[in-house]
Scaffold this active site. Sequence first.
Site, PDB file in Angstrom:
ATOM      1  N   TYR A  71       0.805  -1.225   0.000  1.00  0.00           N
ATOM      2  CA  TYR A  71       0.000   0.000   0.000  1.00  0.00           C
ATOM      3  C   TYR A  71       0.841   1.279   0.000  1.00  0.00           C
ATOM      4  CZ  TYR A  71      -3.739  -3.248   1.119  1.00  0.00           C
ATOM      5  OH  TYR A  71      -4.631  -4.290   1.088  1.00  0.00           O
ATOM      6  N   HIS A 109      -4.618   6.131  -1.316  1.00  0.00           N
ATOM      7  CA  HIS A 109      -5.247   6.040   0.010  1.00  0.00           C
ATOM      8  C   HIS A 109      -4.242   6.306   1.133  1.00  0.00           C
ATOM      9  CE1 HIS A 109      -9.218   5.360   1.370  1.00  0.00           C
ATOM     10  NE2 HIS A 109      -9.182   4.074   1.637  1.00  0.00           N
ATOM     11  N   TYR A 114      -5.599  -0.903   9.339  1.00  0.00           N
ATOM     12  CA  TYR A 114      -6.262  -0.763   8.043  1.00  0.00           C
ATOM     13  C   TYR A 114      -7.248   0.387   8.176  1.00  0.00           C
ATOM     14  CZ  TYR A 114      -3.914  -4.846   6.292  1.00  0.00           C
ATOM     15  OH  TYR A 114      -2.939  -5.715   5.904  1.00  0.00           O
ATOM     16  N   ASN A 161     -10.332   1.228   7.498  1.00  0.00           N
ATOM     17  CA  ASN A 161     -11.701   1.214   8.006  1.00  0.00           C
ATOM     18  C   ASN A 161     -11.804   1.113   9.523  1.00  0.00           C
ATOM     19  OD1 ASN A 161     -12.116   1.168   5.285  1.00  0.00           O
ATOM     20  ND2 ASN A 161     -13.158  -0.793   5.235  1.00  0.00           N
TER      21      ASN A 161
END
EC number: 3.1.1.29
Length: 186
Positions: A14, A19, A64, A66
Site C-alpha cells: 500500500y 489512500h 487498516y 476502516n
Amino acid sequence: MKLIVGLGNPGREYELTRHNIGFMAIDELAKRWNISLNEQKFKGMFGAGFVNGEKVILLKPLTYMNLSGESIRPLMDYYKIDLEDFIIMYDDLDLPVGKLRLRMKGSAGGHNGVKSTIAHLGTQEFQRIRMGIDRPKNGMKVVDYVLGRFTAEEMVDVNHAIEKAANACEEWLNKSFLQVMNDFNN
C-alpha cells in the site's frame, strides 16, 4: 501536547498509493522534525518529539483504513489529548490531486477511515486536512483507484501538497487552527 494522525493502510503493497497520502504526510513531518516512528502501541506506529517547544505525537494507525478509530481513540485517551490538539490528514476524492482543504469539523464524506474516527471519538468536531486525490476516470472502480499508485506526473502535485500540509501542521503549533485555515484554504 499535539497529536497529528495520517490515515493509510499498513504494508508495503500500500506504500505510495492514493489512500496512503496521509501516511506520506506523516513521514514528511517525521523527517522534517526528526521524530522516529518507532513505537508500536495503540494499534499504530508513532513517535514523539518537541517542535518549537511543543510536544508533538505523530501517529500512523496500523489497523487498516476502516478501523483507524481503534488506534486513535486509545492514544488520545492515554495521553489525555483534547480534540482541539488533534489533526487528522487523509485522502479526498472530491479534491483535485495536489489540493488541500482544511476543515474544523464535518462528516466523513464517504471516507471509511474518518467514519471510524468519528464513531470512536463520538463526534465530528475535530480538525482535518483533506488531501486531494481526484476521482477515478474511465469507469475505474473507486476501490481500485484509491489502492492504486499515483502517476509520475501526479507525484509532482502530491509532493507539493504533502509539503503544504506539513507547513500547515507546523504553523498550527503557533497559531489557532482557524488562522491556519485562513492561510492555507486559498
